[in-house]
Design a protein around this motif. Structure first.
Motif, short mmCIF file in Angstrom:
data_model
loop_
_atom_site.label_atom_id
_atom_site.label_comp_id
_atom_site.label_asym_id
_atom_site.label_seq_id
_atom_site.Cartn_x
_atom_site.Cartn_y
_atom_site.Cartn_z
N ALA A 178 8.22 -140.80 -22.63
CA ALA A 178 7.78 -139.43 -22.53
C ALA A 178 8.83 -138.62 -22.94
CB ALA A 178 7.49 -139.08 -20.99
N ALA A 179 8.40 -137.44 -23.64
CA ALA A 179 9.30 -136.32 -23.92
C ALA A 179 9.34 -135.41 -22.74
CB ALA A 179 8.69 -135.71 -25.16
N VAL A 180 10.57 -135.08 -22.39
CA VAL A 180 10.72 -134.17 -21.27
C VAL A 180 11.76 -133.12 -21.59
CG1 VAL A 180 11.43 -134.26 -18.96
CG2 VAL A 180 10.50 -136.31 -19.84
N ARG A 181 11.03 -131.79 -21.07
CA ARG A 181 11.98 -130.89 -21.23
C ARG A 181 12.95 -130.72 -19.87
NH1 ARG A 181 10.88 -124.72 -23.51
NH2 ARG A 181 12.74 -123.73 -22.89
N SER A 182 14.17 -130.83 -19.93
CA SER A 182 15.13 -130.86 -18.79
C SER A 182 14.88 -129.67 -17.78
CB SER A 182 16.40 -131.20 -19.01
OG SER A 182 16.68 -132.39 -19.92
N LEU A 183 15.15 -128.45 -18.29
CA LEU A 183 15.51 -127.29 -17.80
C LEU A 183 14.89 -126.10 -18.47
CD1 LEU A 183 19.20 -127.75 -17.36
CD2 LEU A 183 17.58 -127.96 -15.39
N ASP A 184 14.65 -124.80 -18.01
CA ASP A 184 14.25 -123.68 -18.45
C ASP A 184 14.88 -123.31 -19.94
OD1 ASP A 184 12.11 -123.46 -16.79
OD2 ASP A 184 13.01 -122.31 -15.58
N ASN A 185 16.20 -123.62 -19.70
CA ASN A 185 17.19 -122.80 -20.73
C ASN A 185 17.49 -124.16 -21.61
OD1 ASN A 185 18.88 -124.38 -19.18
ND2 ASN A 185 20.42 -122.99 -19.02
N THR A 186 16.74 -125.11 -21.80
CA THR A 186 17.10 -126.39 -22.65
C THR A 186 15.81 -126.15 -23.58
OG1 THR A 186 16.20 -128.00 -21.34
CG2 THR A 186 18.63 -127.53 -21.46
N THR A 187 15.91 -126.57 -24.89
CA THR A 187 14.83 -126.44 -25.57
C THR A 187 14.34 -127.96 -26.40
OG1 THR A 187 16.09 -125.80 -27.69
CG2 THR A 187 14.96 -123.91 -26.49
N ASN A 188 15.50 -128.50 -26.77
CA ASN A 188 15.46 -129.81 -27.19
C ASN A 188 15.11 -130.83 -26.12
OD1 ASN A 188 16.11 -129.26 -30.03
ND2 ASN A 188 18.18 -129.52 -29.71
N PRO A 189 14.08 -131.72 -26.30
CA PRO A 189 13.75 -132.61 -25.16
C PRO A 189 14.57 -133.81 -25.16
CG PRO A 189 12.50 -133.34 -27.19
CD PRO A 189 13.14 -131.95 -27.77
N ILE A 190 14.57 -134.83 -23.79
CA ILE A 190 15.02 -135.96 -23.97
C ILE A 190 13.86 -136.82 -24.06
CG2 ILE A 190 17.15 -135.40 -22.90
CD1 ILE A 190 16.09 -135.78 -20.00
N PHE A 191 14.06 -138.17 -24.23
CA PHE A 191 13.13 -139.18 -24.24
C PHE A 191 13.23 -140.29 -23.07
CE2 PHE A 191 13.11 -137.25 -28.49
CZ PHE A 191 11.79 -136.94 -28.58
N VAL A 192 12.36 -140.10 -22.22
CA VAL A 192 12.39 -141.01 -21.00
C VAL A 192 11.48 -142.29 -21.05
CG1 VAL A 192 12.29 -141.14 -18.35
CG2 VAL A 192 13.25 -138.98 -19.70
N SER A 193 11.93 -143.26 -20.53
CA SER A 193 10.98 -144.37 -20.90
C SER A 193 11.67 -145.50 -19.70
CB SER A 193 11.08 -145.22 -22.04
OG SER A 193 12.50 -145.53 -22.41
N VAL A 194 10.55 -146.21 -19.19
CA VAL A 194 10.96 -147.35 -18.47
C VAL A 194 11.93 -148.24 -18.91
CG1 VAL A 194 9.83 -149.54 -17.25
CG2 VAL A 194 8.44 -147.17 -17.53
N GLY A 195 12.78 -148.51 -17.99
CA GLY A 195 13.85 -149.69 -18.37
C GLY A 195 13.42 -151.06 -17.71
N HIS A 196 13.55 -151.08 -16.31
CA HIS A 196 13.03 -152.13 -15.56
C HIS A 196 12.78 -151.77 -14.13
CE1 HIS A 196 12.55 -156.42 -14.65
NE2 HIS A 196 13.78 -156.60 -13.94
N ARG A 197 11.91 -152.43 -13.55
CA ARG A 197 11.55 -152.29 -12.12
C ARG A 197 11.41 -150.86 -11.61
NH1 ARG A 197 15.85 -155.66 -8.78
NH2 ARG A 197 14.89 -154.32 -7.27
N ILE A 198 10.86 -150.04 -12.51
CA ILE A 198 10.42 -148.87 -12.16
C ILE A 198 9.45 -148.15 -13.04
CG2 ILE A 198 12.35 -147.70 -13.58
CD1 ILE A 198 12.87 -145.73 -11.25
N SER A 199 8.47 -147.33 -12.47
CA SER A 199 7.40 -146.57 -13.32
C SER A 199 7.84 -145.61 -14.02
CB SER A 199 6.30 -146.56 -12.35
OG SER A 199 6.80 -145.23 -11.64
N LEU A 200 6.97 -145.31 -15.29
CA LEU A 200 7.50 -144.07 -15.87
C LEU A 200 7.38 -142.92 -15.08
CD1 LEU A 200 8.14 -143.03 -18.65
CD2 LEU A 200 5.71 -143.00 -19.38
N ASP A 201 6.45 -142.78 -14.32
CA ASP A 201 6.40 -141.34 -13.36
C ASP A 201 7.63 -141.26 -12.36
OD1 ASP A 201 4.76 -139.34 -12.29
OD2 ASP A 201 5.19 -140.22 -10.57
N THR A 202 8.07 -142.31 -11.85
CA THR A 202 9.31 -142.37 -11.12
C THR A 202 10.61 -142.02 -11.85
OG1 THR A 202 7.91 -143.76 -9.27
CG2 THR A 202 10.49 -143.46 -9.41
#
Length: 255
Positions: free
Chosen positions: A193-217
């Motif tokens: 997923a591309a995620v916007r961290s905060l209201d005052n940040t514009t460039n996203p970060i890219f979050v993905s599952v590593g191991h033993r955890i769901s994407l939503d969590t």
């Protein structure tokens, strides 16, 4: 590279993409909004490598933060000389060993603060073979890991996963802090997923599952850790490893 691909495939067979955690997630309703809380989550780790004056000499760093205060309670660094070349898609073979060594040292010396989840400066399933550094480290260490990257490699799963399309979609979809855009390929697979961290940040970060955890969590934990664009565990790992480089010679290690 064929041998590395074989090892990746073998390790990937052990990958767990659902929540297998030693803490619980609860969702509450407040003023019509869903509030996510993590009960019994006390320690979050962050790992990173910072390079000195070349692409061989690096400082591997492991940081542990107390949750939810995000206070750094532990840091350790090791100087490493990376003998293997960087080959796209096989970053873990170059960087995973010193990170594993730091985790093993922590488990031996301070097991009471061993992190319940580790945020990795690198991708997990958001990877051409769905097995990047965060997944590789998680499987070998048998610990929940989350991949957080500033970009990702080209993935062959339709136009939706081209960087041009993602950049356009992110600009349209991510309007405020906490907004998320799922990176779903033509196959239907959700890679991250591309995620916007905060209201005052514009460039996203890219979050993905590593191991033993769901994407939503994974996304919810990362957002809980963001004071700036980059979540504090990997942000502190980066800041402190660079500070270590400035203050120490490359052959020193501290605990």
């Amino acid at each position: 590279m064929e041998e590395w691909a074989r090892v990746q495939t073998e390790l990937k067979s052990k990958l767990i993409e659902t929540d297998d955690l030693k803490f619980t997630k609860t969702i509450k309703e407040e003023n019509g909004e869903q509030i996510v809380e993590f009960d019994e989550l006390s320690y979050i780790g962050g790992v990173d490598l910072s390079f000195e004056n070349n692409e061989e000499n690096a400082i591997a760093s492991l940081i542990v933060l107390k949750y939810p205060s995000l206070e750094v309670i532990y840091e350790n660094f090791s100087s490493v000389k990376l003998s293997l070349p960087y080959i796209a898609g096989f970053l873990a073979f170059r960087e995973v060993t010193p990170l594993l060594d730091l985790l093993r040292n922590l488990k031996k010396t301070n097991p009471d603060i061993f992190p319940q989840v580790i945020i990795v400066d690198g991708n997990g399933t958001l990877h051409p073979r769905r097995f990047g550094l965060a997944s590789h480290l998680g499987v070998l260490a048998n610990v929940p890991t989350i991949g957080v990257g500033k970009n990702f490699l080209q993935i062959d799963d339709g136009e939706n996963l081209t960087m041009a399309h993602v950049k356009m979609a992110v600009k349209e979809k991510l309007k405020k802090g906490g907004d998320t855009y799922l990176l779903q390929g033509q196959s239907g697979v959700i890679w991250g997923a591309a995620v916007r961290s905060l209201d005052n940040t514009t460039n996203p970060i890219f979050v993905s599952v590593g191991h033993r955890i769901s994407l939503d969590t994974s996304i919810q934990i990362v957002l809980k850790c963001c004071r700036y664009r980059i979540p504090e565990p990997t942000r502190q790992a980066d800041i402190r490893s660079r500070e270590f480089i400035r203050n120490h010679t490359s052959d020193q290690s501290v605990q």
